[in-house]
Design a protein around this motif. Structure first.
Motif, short mmCIF file in Angstrom:
data_model
loop_
_atom_site.label_atom_id
_atom_site.label_comp_id
_atom_site.label_asym_id
_atom_site.label_seq_id
_atom_site.Cartn_x
_atom_site.Cartn_y
_atom_site.Cartn_z
N ASN A 159 -38.39 1.85 6.49
CA ASN A 159 -39.76 1.37 6.30
C ASN A 159 -40.54 2.27 5.35
O ASN A 159 -41.37 1.80 4.57
CB ASN A 159 -40.46 1.31 7.66
CG ASN A 159 -41.73 0.48 7.62
OD1 ASN A 159 -41.68 -0.71 7.34
ND2 ASN A 159 -42.86 1.10 7.90
N SER A 161 -39.39 3.62 2.78
CA SER A 161 -38.95 3.35 1.41
C SER A 161 -39.67 2.16 0.80
O SER A 161 -39.44 1.85 -0.38
CB SER A 161 -37.44 3.09 1.40
OG SER A 161 -36.73 4.22 1.89
N LEU A 162 -40.52 1.49 1.55
CA LEU A 162 -41.23 0.32 1.03
C LEU A 162 -42.50 0.68 0.26
O LEU A 162 -43.03 -0.16 -0.46
CB LEU A 162 -41.60 -0.63 2.18
CG LEU A 162 -40.44 -1.25 2.96
CD1 LEU A 162 -40.97 -2.12 4.08
CD2 LEU A 162 -39.54 -2.07 2.04
N GLU A 179 -44.85 -3.88 8.72
CA GLU A 179 -43.50 -3.99 8.20
C GLU A 179 -42.49 -3.30 9.12
O GLU A 179 -41.35 -3.74 9.24
CB GLU A 179 -43.42 -3.39 6.79
CG GLU A 179 -44.17 -4.17 5.73
CD GLU A 179 -43.64 -5.59 5.58
OE1 GLU A 179 -42.51 -5.87 6.01
OE2 GLU A 179 -44.35 -6.44 5.03
N GLN A 183 -39.29 -5.24 10.70
CA GLN A 183 -37.91 -4.79 10.54
C GLN A 183 -37.22 -4.53 11.88
O GLN A 183 -36.02 -4.76 12.01
CB GLN A 183 -37.87 -3.52 9.67
CG GLN A 183 -38.21 -3.77 8.21
CD GLN A 183 -37.97 -2.56 7.35
OE1 GLN A 183 -36.87 -2.33 6.87
NE2 GLN A 183 -39.01 -1.77 7.16
N TYR A 189 -34.78 -4.06 5.77
CA TYR A 189 -34.76 -4.48 4.37
C TYR A 189 -33.89 -3.52 3.56
O TYR A 189 -33.88 -2.32 3.81
CB TYR A 189 -36.17 -4.47 3.77
CG TYR A 189 -37.19 -5.29 4.52
CD1 TYR A 189 -36.84 -6.46 5.15
CD2 TYR A 189 -38.52 -4.88 4.59
CE1 TYR A 189 -37.77 -7.21 5.84
CE2 TYR A 189 -39.47 -5.62 5.26
CZ TYR A 189 -39.09 -6.79 5.89
OH TYR A 189 -40.01 -7.53 6.57
N VAL A 191 -33.67 -1.71 0.22
CA VAL A 191 -34.58 -1.33 -0.87
C VAL A 191 -33.85 -0.42 -1.83
O VAL A 191 -33.18 0.52 -1.42
CB VAL A 191 -35.83 -0.62 -0.30
CG1 VAL A 191 -36.75 -0.22 -1.44
CG2 VAL A 191 -36.55 -1.51 0.68
#
Length: 225
Positions: A159, A161-162, A179, A183, A189, A191
């Motif tokens: 998270n 890394s978003l 987010e 997740q 996700y 990324v």
């Protein structure tokens, strides 16, 4: 004399049979009856090899069955005051949770920070899903150590890394929390950073040197990243 002895022995025999019967009933009851507490799901194995999932509250009877309890919701949290070196699992009266120290995460712009978070995992109660979970992990403690704690750590880092730390501290905290929840529910996700080089359109003139006046020279190359 013999008749009198036999008459005296008969009541003692009946008492012994009664005591043995009561002991047998107590043993059967001890091995076959348990009280299902609210907030728990029970994995029951009977003497005939059958498996049952019990989620109803109250006394339950399974002839010579074995059972273990699973809390309906397991908690994993990273908070101040947790163990500074090791993960640990607190188990008290089958109430299972894991308390971790704040987790170090790395934002997209390579800025690190210590993050705190709390997640509650709900145990499925339908027979197929629950039995699959019980067969794979056997106990709630194994589920925490081998699946839930690693998933919690990995999702928290993914998270981060978003967004960049600048985006987070300039108003992105709510988006970060949202987010993270998404997740945890739907999966992590993937990324990755991509750099794209392009040719610039047109000539660019300019300089930070004011003394050069308005007629400035070209600077830089014709590519941008």
């Amino acid at each position: 004399m013999i008749t009198e002895k036999l008459k005296g022995a008969m009541p003692l025999g009946r008492v012994a049979v009664g005591v043995i019967s009561i002991l047998a009933l107590l043993i059967v009851a001890n091995k076959s009856i348990f009280y299902a507490e609210p907030g728990y799901v029970y994995h029951v194995r009977t003497i005939t090899g059958q498996e049952k999932v019990v989620s109803d509250v109250g006394y339950q009877f399974f002839l010579f069955g074995r059972w273990n309890s699973w809390k309906r919701a397991l908690t994993v949290q990273a908070v101040r005051g947790g163990s500074e070196t090791l993960d640990y699992v607190e188990v008290e009266n089958s109430e299972t949770s894991a308390a971790l120290p704040p987790q170090n995460i790395m934002f997209l712009d390579q800025v690190d920070a210590n993050a705190q978070a709390t997640v509650r995992f709900t145990i499925p109660t339908d027979p197929d899903s629950f039995l699959h979970l019980a067969h794979e992990y056997r106990t709630p403690e194994n589920l925490l150590r081998t699946a839930l704690i690693p998933a919690f750590k990995e999702t928290l880092q993914a998270n981060a890394s978003l967004m960049s730390a600048e985006e987070y501290y300039s108003g992105g905290r709510t988006e970060f929390n949202t987010e993270f929840e998404n997740q945890m529910i739907n999966g992590i996700y993937i990324v990755r950073r991509e750099e794209i080089s392009q040719k610039r359109v047109g000539e660019i003139k300019g300089s930070a040197n004011v003394a050069m006046g308005t007629e400035q020279q070209d600077y830089g190359d014709d590519a941008k990243v």
